[in-house]
Design an enzyme around this catalytic site. Structure first.
Site, PDB file in Angstrom:
ATOM      1  N   LYS A 241       0.810  -1.220   0.000  1.00  0.00           N
ATOM      2  CA  LYS A 241       0.000   0.000   0.000  1.00  0.00           C
ATOM      3  C   LYS A 241       0.842   1.268   0.000  1.00  0.00           C
ATOM      4  O   LYS A 241       2.051   1.249   0.212  1.00  0.00           O
ATOM      5  CB  LYS A 241      -0.975  -0.024   1.179  1.00  0.00           C
ATOM      6  CG  LYS A 241      -2.122  -1.000   0.950  1.00  0.00           C
ATOM      7  CD  LYS A 241      -3.214  -0.875   1.981  1.00  0.00           C
ATOM      8  CE  LYS A 241      -4.395  -1.786   1.616  1.00  0.00           C
ATOM      9  NZ  LYS A 241      -5.458  -1.748   2.651  1.00  0.00           N
TER      10      LYS A 241
ATOM     11  N   ARG B  21      -3.621  -9.879   5.251  1.00  0.00           N
ATOM     12  CA  ARG B  21      -4.088  -9.944   3.865  1.00  0.00           C
ATOM     13  C   ARG B  21      -2.967  -9.452   2.959  1.00  0.00           C
ATOM     14  O   ARG B  21      -2.565  -8.285   3.053  1.00  0.00           O
ATOM     15  CB  ARG B  21      -5.347  -9.083   3.710  1.00  0.00           C
ATOM     16  CG  ARG B  21      -5.975  -9.087   2.331  1.00  0.00           C
ATOM     17  CD  ARG B  21      -7.240  -8.226   2.341  1.00  0.00           C
ATOM     18  NE  ARG B  21      -7.908  -8.212   1.056  1.00  0.00           N
ATOM     19  CZ  ARG B  21      -7.632  -7.353   0.065  1.00  0.00           C
ATOM     20  NH1 ARG B  21      -6.685  -6.426   0.234  1.00  0.00           N
ATOM     21  NH2 ARG B  21      -8.286  -7.416  -1.084  1.00  0.00           N
TER      22      ARG B  21
END
Length: 399
Positions: free
Chosen positions: A340, A374
């Site tokens: 991210k 995740r």
């Protein structure tokens, strides 16, 4: 022999009892002394001055402390935050006294007790994913990301075809994935919204392949009730909702009807917070209450702080530092940081070079209470998780 001085960081009653036992104290004393060794600091928000004055007086009477706003004494403050500081022994006596008070304090006493119980941690248990079982609490579970989208920030377009998606899913399972998370809508910044029909067109053909051949539970990343129903009918095992049951008012009933585990993620429309972690906690608590009111079992609820959603770069880092605070909700925590922008901005690296940054967030996340991570890079993050588990959970073995 010189006397040595060490320090012990006691996180819960179990650890307190173990440390007292090592000293050699009488077993009868373990139960009595352990609550004195565990210190908790709880923050209450939205407390009126009458409640705050009683809380402070009762806590002081038991040897603890409660910090309140200056305007509480003369009632010039409409509401206040309250920071309670006490040992578990002091909390026990305080809670019993609070239950005897008026002004809504008995109900607050029950909520404080629930928070303290949650902070002790939950025992390892099985999560029933519509017939497929996952062991929670013994080790960190790894969720592999499978995007059936043309525009996801990391791998958009690579796994839209069912055959390619299945092949990738099986590779992730072979690498150690415990769950596969299938999504049909990109959530990257600036993404274009797609219709329900388009989302189902992307997800369902892939899902049908996965449930036939993939041995682990399949999670479907959607906030739409219609998509969730079709996915569950097709055999999906978990619903991963980025809006914590706020995006579609019908989703809670659908998940409850199928008794599927649900992941509730924090999200929002801006980054303006007065007290960010308190507001994230309140948002997730409300999502939990929505799920429970719809009839979903509490043991089927997982929470996610939503790294990268409605948070600035600095706020994302703060959430990661303070992740452990979410354990007050008593639900397993899923952490999604893989590749991210918080990693990109820290290391100034493109998407395909963020493995080490992701590994750092996974390791520290596990240390702060994450139960599921995740990730895109399953093989590497399984290794990070196993090493972190050996340190944090004591899951070591000689290879």
């Amino acid at each position: 022999m010189a006397i040595e001085i060490g320090v012990k960081f006691i996180d819960n009653l179990q650890q307190a009892r173990a440390e007292i036992m090592v000293v050699g104290s009488d077993p009868a004393g373990w139960q009595r002394m352990a609550p004195k060794a565990v210190h908790r600091v709880l923050k209450l928000t939205g407390v009126n001055p009458t409640q705050a004055n009683i809380i402070k007086q009762e806590m002081l009477a038991r040897g603890g402390e409660a910090a309140v706003a200056r305007g509480v004494v003369n009632h010039s403050a409409e509401t206040t935050d309250v920071l309670i500081m006490a040992t578990l022994k002091q909390y026990h006596a305080f809670i019993e006294k609070l239950k005897m008070q008026p002004f809504g304090l008995p109900k607050l006493a029950d909520r404080i007790q629930d928070a303290l119980d949650n902070l002790e941690g939950y025992r390892a248990r099985r999560l029933n994913c519509r017939g497929k079982l996952l062991e929670l609490g013994n080790r960190t579970l790894v969720m592999g990301i499978l995007n059936a989208t043309p525009d996801s920030f990391s791998d958009g377009g690579r796994y839209q075809e069912p055959a390619a998606a299945l092949e990738h899913a099986l590779r992730m399972v072979e690498a150690g994935a415990d769950i596969i998370d299938l999504g049909g809508v990109s959530t990257r910044p600036g993404h274009s919204e797609v219709s329900e029909d388009e989302e189902m067109r992307r997800v369902l053909p892939v899902l049908e392949k996965l449930v036939q051949s993939v041995p682990v539970p399949i999670s479907v990343d959607t906030w739409r009730s219609r998509v969730a129903r079709e996915a569950l009918e097709a055999g999906a095992h978990i619903i991963n909702d980025q809006w914590a049951l706020r995006g579609d008012p019908g989703l809670a009933a659908v998940v409850a009807e199928y008794q599927a585990p649900v992941i509730l993620m924090h999200n929002g429309h801006n980054t303006n917070y007065r007290d960010m972690m308190s507001e994230i906690t309140a948002f997730l608590r409300e999502g939990i209450e929505i799920a429970l009111e719809a009839g979903l079992a509490r043991e089927n609820i997982i929470i996610d702080p939503g790294i990268g959603f409605a948070k600035t770069y600095e706020q994302n880092l703060e959430v990661l530092r303070r992740l452990k605070e979410l354990t007050v909700l008593g639900c397993p925590i899923l952490l999604g940081t893989s590749r991210k922008s918080v990693i990109a901005k820290t290391l100034d690296l493109p998407v395909d070079q963020r493995i080490e940054g992701t590994g750092a967030t996974v390791a520290l996340g596990i240390a702060c209470g994450a139960d599921i991570v995740r990730v895109h890079d399953v093989k590497e993050m399984v290794r990070v998780a196993r090493m972190s588990d050996a340190i944090v959970r004591g899951n070591s073995h000689e290879g």
